[in-house]
Enzyme design. Structure first.
Site, mmCIF file in Angstrom:
data_model
loop_
_atom_site.group_PDB
_atom_site.id
_atom_site.type_symbol
_atom_site.label_atom_id
_atom_site.label_comp_id
_atom_site.label_asym_id
_atom_site.label_seq_id
_atom_site.Cartn_x
_atom_site.Cartn_y
_atom_site.Cartn_z
ATOM 1 C CE1 TYR A 143 17.447 -28.752 -120.181
ATOM 2 C CE2 TYR A 143 15.519 -29.790 -119.189
ATOM 3 C CZ TYR A 143 16.572 -29.821 -120.088
ATOM 4 O OH TYR A 143 16.759 -30.926 -120.890
ATOM 5 C CE LYS A 147 17.810 -33.422 -118.231
ATOM 6 N NZ LYS A 147 16.852 -34.577 -118.322
HETATM 7 N N1 LIG Z 1 13.820 -31.776 -126.397
HETATM 8 C C1 LIG Z 1 15.137 -31.623 -126.439
HETATM 9 O O1 LIG Z 1 15.691 -30.929 -127.318
HETATM 10 C C2 LIG Z 1 15.985 -32.288 -125.410
HETATM 11 C C3 LIG Z 1 15.419 -33.002 -124.336
HETATM 12 N N2 LIG Z 1 16.246 -33.623 -123.435
HETATM 13 C C4 LIG Z 1 15.665 -34.425 -122.345
HETATM 14 O O2 LIG Z 1 14.882 -35.454 -122.944
HETATM 15 C C5 LIG Z 1 13.823 -35.819 -122.077
HETATM 16 C C6 LIG Z 1 12.515 -35.806 -122.850
HETATM 17 O O3 LIG Z 1 12.354 -34.530 -123.363
HETATM 18 P P1 LIG Z 1 11.056 -34.190 -124.264
HETATM 19 O O4 LIG Z 1 10.547 -35.442 -124.860
HETATM 20 O O5 LIG Z 1 11.434 -33.070 -125.149
HETATM 21 O O6 LIG Z 1 10.031 -33.665 -123.134
HETATM 22 P P2 LIG Z 1 8.441 -33.828 -123.062
HETATM 23 O O7 LIG Z 1 7.966 -32.728 -122.171
HETATM 24 O O8 LIG Z 1 7.873 -33.967 -124.401
HETATM 25 O O9 LIG Z 1 8.259 -35.233 -122.299
HETATM 26 C C7 LIG Z 1 8.467 -35.362 -120.919
HETATM 27 C C8 LIG Z 1 7.317 -36.185 -120.355
HETATM 28 O O10 LIG Z 1 7.531 -36.377 -118.942
HETATM 29 C C9 LIG Z 1 6.301 -36.059 -118.287
HETATM 30 N N3 LIG Z 1 6.470 -35.671 -116.883
HETATM 31 C C10 LIG Z 1 6.815 -34.457 -116.404
HETATM 32 N N4 LIG Z 1 6.785 -34.455 -115.049
HETATM 33 C C11 LIG Z 1 6.398 -35.711 -114.667
HETATM 34 C C12 LIG Z 1 6.159 -36.339 -113.399
HETATM 35 N N5 LIG Z 1 6.306 -35.676 -112.246
HETATM 36 N N6 LIG Z 1 5.762 -37.633 -113.380
HETATM 37 C C13 LIG Z 1 5.597 -38.319 -114.544
HETATM 38 N N7 LIG Z 1 5.799 -37.783 -115.783
HETATM 39 C C14 LIG Z 1 6.200 -36.494 -115.828
HETATM 40 C C15 LIG Z 1 5.749 -34.906 -119.116
HETATM 41 O O11 LIG Z 1 4.398 -34.622 -118.812
HETATM 42 P P3 LIG Z 1 3.950 -33.067 -118.914
HETATM 43 O O12 LIG Z 1 4.068 -32.695 -120.365
HETATM 44 O O13 LIG Z 1 2.550 -33.053 -118.393
HETATM 45 O O14 LIG Z 1 4.909 -32.278 -118.052
HETATM 46 C C16 LIG Z 1 5.987 -35.451 -120.520
HETATM 47 O O15 LIG Z 1 4.956 -36.316 -120.923
HETATM 48 C C17 LIG Z 1 13.871 -34.832 -120.914
HETATM 49 O O16 LIG Z 1 14.511 -35.446 -119.807
HETATM 50 C C18 LIG Z 1 14.737 -33.681 -121.423
HETATM 51 O O17 LIG Z 1 15.443 -33.063 -120.359
HETATM 52 C C19 LIG Z 1 17.610 -33.567 -123.549
HETATM 53 C C20 LIG Z 1 18.195 -32.866 -124.570
HETATM 54 C C21 LIG Z 1 17.439 -32.174 -125.565
HETATM 55 C C1 LIG Z 2 14.766 -18.579 -135.116
HETATM 56 C C2 LIG Z 2 14.739 -18.815 -133.627
HETATM 57 C C3 LIG Z 2 15.938 -18.236 -132.919
HETATM 58 C C4 LIG Z 2 14.591 -20.308 -133.348
HETATM 59 C C5 LIG Z 2 14.411 -20.645 -131.883
HETATM 60 C C6 LIG Z 2 14.650 -22.127 -131.711
HETATM 61 C C7 LIG Z 2 14.684 -22.527 -130.236
HETATM 62 C C8 LIG Z 2 13.282 -22.652 -129.692
HETATM 63 C C9 LIG Z 2 15.465 -23.842 -130.135
HETATM 64 C C10 LIG Z 2 16.876 -23.696 -130.745
HETATM 65 C C11 LIG Z 2 17.818 -24.570 -129.918
HETATM 66 C C12 LIG Z 2 16.854 -25.409 -129.081
HETATM 67 C C13 LIG Z 2 17.369 -26.127 -127.896
HETATM 68 C C14 LIG Z 2 16.507 -26.444 -126.845
HETATM 69 C C15 LIG Z 2 15.090 -25.931 -126.804
HETATM 70 C C16 LIG Z 2 14.621 -25.238 -128.099
HETATM 71 C C17 LIG Z 2 15.729 -24.413 -128.728
HETATM 72 C C18 LIG Z 2 16.192 -23.311 -127.769
HETATM 73 C C19 LIG Z 2 17.004 -27.150 -125.600
HETATM 74 C C20 LIG Z 2 17.240 -26.066 -124.545
HETATM 75 C C21 LIG Z 2 15.954 -28.171 -125.066
HETATM 76 C C22 LIG Z 2 16.424 -28.911 -123.826
HETATM 77 C C23 LIG Z 2 17.840 -29.316 -123.811
HETATM 78 O O1 LIG Z 2 18.193 -30.234 -123.065
HETATM 79 C C24 LIG Z 2 18.874 -28.551 -124.594
HETATM 80 C C25 LIG Z 2 20.112 -29.407 -124.887
HETATM 81 C C26 LIG Z 2 18.297 -27.974 -125.889
HETATM 82 C C27 LIG Z 2 19.333 -27.100 -126.608
HETATM 83 C C28 LIG Z 2 18.780 -26.637 -127.957
#
Ligand SMILES: NC(=O)C1=CN([C@@H]2O[C@H](COP(=O)(O)OP(=O)(O)OC[C@H]3O[C@@H](n4cnc5c(N)ncnc54)[C@H](OP(=O)(O)O)[C@@H]3O)[C@@H](O)[C@H]2O)C=CC1
Ligand SMILES: CC(C)CCC[C@@H](C)[C@H]1CC[C@H]2C3=C(CC[C@]12C)[C@@]1(C)CCC(=O)[C@@H](C)[C@@H]1CC3
Length: 347
Positions: A143, A147
């Site tokens: 991942y 990214k």
């Molecule tokens: N959640 C976090 O803590 C963090 C997230 N991010 C970034 O934020 C962004 C959003 O994350 P988040 O909202 O958590 O993710 P989600 O999985 O909730 O949302 C991503 C969406 O993109 C869709 N998607 C995936 N592949 C494709 C494709 N080929 N074509 C069109 N749509 C697609 C997914 O569909 P499907 O579910 O079917 O795959 C989903 O609906 C991501 O870029 C992630 O890297 C950055 C930092 C922290």
């Molecule tokens: C009690 C347990 C140890 C709790 C587990 C929590 C984890 C599932 C989250 C804690 C930090 C989170 C995190 C992300 C995903 C979910 C956790 C690991 C990311 C890896 C999601 C995608 C990103 O881009 C990162 C910046 C996030 C970093 C923090």
């Protein structure tokens, strides 16, 4: 100076996801006309035009890009899925396709949702500034690896004909979160949250989804001719670093689960996670399994990783809209179904 965006049309790629849907809601409130492009449909809204397709296919994207002022690219496969091929296909090749399709359609702006993990390789980061942190030389997972490629490709595409900017959120949480709260509650219900990895004093950023949305919209309003934000990456955080285990304790106890209390040595857990990763790799030709304990998760739970967002304050006029206290309250209240079913029996 922020451009007036009243009734400007945008496309949110990944708009049916956790962040994407909140972003759509924030953009509508701000007066934008919103299109959504996603591979799946998860909600309906009469104000939004939905395009269902694969961002890896230009023919799917082009109809959704007609007349669009700015694209928000926040699609990604689930960060913890560890599916190398899918990550490369969507985050790297797919993003190159998005950029090509934008240029072909005459779109002039793209806001990429990157990630603070692009500079994280398991070593402590304290108040990290964008200009001081290189991309991770040894990413902990596919991942992060993809990214980095996604962000680098997007920022290198910046030009006077196509303005790009990358937002690096960290640990996004809030209502409708699909990872942090559900995974934590699932672990709690399996009795796996009694442990604290390390001394429990590692400081991290968790960022409320409303603040991440605010940062994205400001970025879209600021990129353009002569903007200092063009081609740059920005940390967007709650600006309230917190002990990881204090945050987890507040989340867990807020949902009626016991607080973590038994310390386990960080290095032991990290070695176990590396061993499980090796076993998963060895057996992968026969069976695919993703250990719940990964080096990335252990590192995130046991090391410092918080970031400085002064550059976003200076160039985008960013400041958090929601405090951590407000954010935790809103999040806990939004998950009645995630509450500890045992707490009712005990009361
Ligand atoms: N959640 C976090 O803590 C963090 C997230 N991010 C970034 O934020 C962004 C959003 O994350 P988040 O909202 O958590 O993710 P989600 O999985 O909730 O949302 C991503 C969406 O993109 C869709 N998607 C995936 N592949 C494709 C494709 N080929 N074509 C069109 N749509 C697609 C997914 O569909 P499907 O579910 O079917 O795959 C989903 O609906 C991501 O870029 C992630 O890297 C950055 C930092 C922290
Ligand atoms: C009690 C347990 C140890 C709790 C587990 C929590 C984890 C599932 C989250 C804690 C930090 C989170 C995190 C992300 C995903 C979910 C956790 C690991 C990311 C890896 C999601 C995608 C990103 O881009 C990162 C910046 C996030 C970093 C923090």
């Amino acid at each position: 100076m922020a451009a007036s965006v009243k009734n400007k049309k945008c496309l949110v790629i990944g708009g049916c996801g956790f962040l994407g849907r909140h972003l759509c809601e924030g953009l509508l409130e701000r007066g934008w006309t919103v299109n959504v492009f996603d591979i799946r449909s998860t909600f309906e809204d009469s104000r939004i035009k939905f395009f269902i397709g694969d961002l890896c296919k230009k023919e799917d994207l082009l109809p959704a890009l007609e007349g669009v002022y700015c694209v928000f690219h926040c699609a990604s496969p689930a960060p913890l899925s560890n599916n190398k091929a899918l990550f490369y296909k969507v985050n790297y090749e797919g993003t190159r396709n998005v950029i090509e399709a934008c240029k072909e359609a005459g779109v002039k702006r793209m806001v990429l949702t990157s990630s603070a993990s692009v500079v994280y390789e398991g070593k402590g980061i304290r108040n990290g500034r964008e200009e001081e942190l290189p991309y991770a030389a040894k990413p902990l997972d596919y991942y992060t690896e993809t990214k980095i490629l996604q962000e680098r490709t997007s920022l290198e595409a910046n030009s006077d004909d196509f303005y790009t900017v990358a937002i690096r959120p960290h640990g996004i949480f809030g209502p409708r979160d699909l990872q942090l709260v559900p995974i934590t509650v699932d672990m709690a219900r399996k009795g796996k949250t009694k442990f604290i990895i390390g001394d429990g004093k590692n400081v991290v950023d968790f960022t409320y989804v409303g603040n991440v949305v605010h940062g994205h919209i400001l970025a879209a309003e600021h990129i353009g001719p002569g903007s200092p934000a063009n081609g740059k990456a920005y940390h967007i955080t709650n600006d309230e670093p917190i002990f990881f285990w204090t945050f987890m304790t507040r989340l867990l106890t807020g949902l009626g689960y016991p607080a973590p209390r038994i310390h386990l040595p960080y290095s032991l857990l990290y070695v176990v996670a590396l061993f499980l990763q090796f076993v998963a790799w060895i057996v992968s030709p026969l069976v695919i399994f993703t250990p719940s304990l990964s080096p990335m998760k252990v590192a995130l739970a046991g090391t410092d990783h918080f970031y400085n967002c002064e550059n976003a304050k200076r160039d985008l006029g960013y400041s958090p809209v929601f405090t951590l206290d407000q954010a935790l309250k809103l999040t806990i209240e939004s998950y009645p179904e995630m509450r500890n079913p045992e707490e009712k029996k005990g009361s």
